[in-house]
Write a protein that holds these residues in place. Structure first.
Motif, short mmCIF file in Angstrom:
data_model
loop_
_atom_site.label_atom_id
_atom_site.label_comp_id
_atom_site.label_asym_id
_atom_site.label_seq_id
_atom_site.Cartn_x
_atom_site.Cartn_y
_atom_site.Cartn_z
N ILE A 24 0.78 -1.22 -0.02
CA ILE A 24 -0.06 0.00 -0.12
C ILE A 24 0.85 1.20 -0.10
O ILE A 24 0.51 2.30 -0.90
N ALA A 25 2.09 1.06 0.78
CA ALA A 25 2.67 2.20 0.87
C ALA A 25 3.39 2.71 -0.56
O ALA A 25 3.51 3.79 -1.03
N MET A 26 3.83 1.54 -1.24
CA MET A 26 4.47 1.77 -2.53
C MET A 26 3.44 2.17 -3.65
O MET A 26 3.65 3.03 -4.40
N CYS A 27 2.31 1.80 -3.33
CA CYS A 27 1.28 2.27 -4.51
C CYS A 27 0.91 3.74 -4.20
O CYS A 27 0.54 4.37 -5.04
N LYS A 28 1.07 4.24 -2.91
CA LYS A 28 0.55 5.40 -2.56
C LYS A 28 1.71 6.30 -3.11
O LYS A 28 1.46 7.53 -3.49
N TRP A 29 2.88 5.88 -3.07
CA TRP A 29 3.77 6.86 -3.58
C TRP A 29 3.91 6.96 -5.06
O TRP A 29 4.08 7.83 -5.52
N ASP A 30 3.46 5.78 -5.82
CA ASP A 30 3.42 5.78 -7.18
C ASP A 30 2.08 6.60 -7.54
O ASP A 30 2.16 7.53 -8.52
N ALA A 54 1.15 9.26 -5.71
CA ALA A 54 1.64 10.69 -5.35
C ALA A 54 2.50 11.34 -6.55
O ALA A 54 2.41 12.33 -6.95
N ARG A 55 3.29 10.08 -7.23
CA ARG A 55 4.23 10.53 -8.08
C ARG A 55 3.36 10.81 -9.54
O ARG A 55 3.47 12.02 -10.13
N SER A 56 2.31 10.07 -9.63
CA SER A 56 1.43 10.45 -10.84
C SER A 56 0.98 11.75 -10.93
O SER A 56 0.73 12.41 -11.61
N ASN A 57 0.25 12.06 -9.43
CA ASN A 57 -0.31 13.49 -9.47
C ASN A 57 0.54 14.42 -9.64
O ASN A 57 0.37 15.52 -10.04
N GLN A 58 1.79 14.23 -9.17
CA GLN A 58 2.94 15.21 -9.11
C GLN A 58 3.14 15.60 -10.83
O GLN A 58 3.50 16.69 -10.98
N ILE A 59 2.95 14.83 -11.59
CA ILE A 59 3.52 14.78 -13.06
C ILE A 59 2.24 15.00 -13.61
O ILE A 59 2.10 15.01 -15.12
N ASN A 60 1.10 15.22 -13.20
CA ASN A 60 -0.20 15.46 -13.68
C ASN A 60 -0.60 14.19 -14.80
O ASN A 60 -1.54 14.64 -15.55
N ASP A 61 -0.48 13.09 -14.22
CA ASP A 61 -0.94 11.94 -14.83
C ASP A 61 -2.13 11.25 -14.14
O ASP A 61 -2.05 10.49 -13.30
N ILE A 62 -3.28 12.06 -14.34
CA ILE A 62 -4.42 11.84 -13.64
C ILE A 62 -5.12 10.35 -13.82
O ILE A 62 -5.42 9.68 -12.88
N PRO A 63 -4.99 9.88 -15.16
CA PRO A 63 -5.61 8.46 -15.30
C PRO A 63 -4.81 7.45 -14.49
O PRO A 63 -5.41 6.65 -14.25
N THR A 64 -3.52 7.63 -14.43
CA THR A 64 -2.75 6.60 -13.93
C THR A 64 -2.93 6.82 -12.30
O THR A 64 -3.15 5.53 -11.79
N ALA A 65 -2.93 8.04 -11.80
CA ALA A 65 -3.35 8.14 -10.52
C ALA A 65 -4.60 7.57 -9.92
O ALA A 65 -4.86 6.73 -9.04
N ALA A 66 -5.58 7.69 -10.93
CA ALA A 66 -6.93 7.20 -10.72
C ALA A 66 -6.99 5.46 -10.71
O ALA A 66 -7.59 4.78 -9.78
N ARG A 67 -6.17 4.86 -11.67
CA ARG A 67 -6.05 3.67 -11.84
C ARG A 67 -5.38 3.05 -10.47
O ARG A 67 -5.61 1.82 -10.03
N ILE A 68 -4.23 3.57 -10.06
CA ILE A 68 -3.73 3.24 -8.86
C ILE A 68 -4.24 3.44 -7.57
O ILE A 68 -4.29 2.59 -6.86
N ALA A 69 -5.25 4.45 -7.52
CA ALA A 69 -6.25 4.27 -6.61
C ALA A 69 -7.19 3.52 -6.34
O ALA A 69 -7.55 2.94 -5.28
N GLU A 70 -7.77 3.08 -7.57
CA GLU A 70 -8.57 1.91 -7.63
C GLU A 70 -7.93 0.44 -7.23
O GLU A 70 -8.34 -0.37 -6.58
N LYS A 71 -6.42 0.62 -7.32
CA LYS A 71 -5.82 -0.74 -7.04
C LYS A 71 -5.53 -0.69 -5.70
O LYS A 71 -5.66 -1.75 -5.03
#
Length: 139
Positions: free
Chosen positions: A75-81, A83-100
């Motif tokens: 979970i910690a690694m997914c949250k890091w991923d 956060a990194r996706s949000n930081q680079i404005n990759d919202i679709p990836t951040a949404a998929r990671i949140a679902e995961k």
């Protein structure tokens, strides 16, 4: 201050922060906040990177990890991923990671619930078997 013991302390702090689900940027901010409040030198980015890598390597190499620790690390690694996706404005990836993350937490909760019920069921069966009447031969 002994400079050889500092990375170990820093790695332990990083490990503790990762276990509570802190993202990489949160780890860095918290380490800087702690250093300034404790009146010790603020760690550089390279020191934080080295401590982060050491904490992760030490944690991965530990073979006696419980299932809770593995789940917390995942979970910690997914949250890091995320956060990194949000930081680079990759919202679709951040949404998929949140679902995961959400599905992993649901699966783990169901698995833990099933595991806690299992011993109770087995003990009930054992009690029923203990009460089973024994048959005696009739003369």
């Amino acid at each position: 201050m002994n400079t050889e013991s500092r990375p170990m302390d820093l790695a332990a702090e990083v490990h503790d922060l990762l276990m509570v689900g802190a993202a990489r940027w949160q780890v860095e901010a918290e380490l800087k906040r702690r250093a300034s409040s404790d009146a010790r030198p603020i760690p550089s980015a390279s020191e934080i990177d080295a401590a982060y890598a050491e904490a992760v390597d030490r944690w991965i190499s530990d073979v006696d990890q419980t299932e809770e620790e593995l789940h917390a690390y995942y979970i910690a690694m997914c949250k890091w991923d995320r956060a990194r996706s949000n930081q680079i404005n990759d919202i679709p990836t951040a949404a998929r990671i949140a679902e995961k993350i959400h599905s992993a937490q649901e699966k783990y909760a169901a698995k833990r619930e099933a595991a806690t019920k299992r011993p109770q069921r087995e003990s009930r069966i054992a009690k029923l078997r203990a009460r089973k009447p024994t048959l005696k031969a009739v003369n």
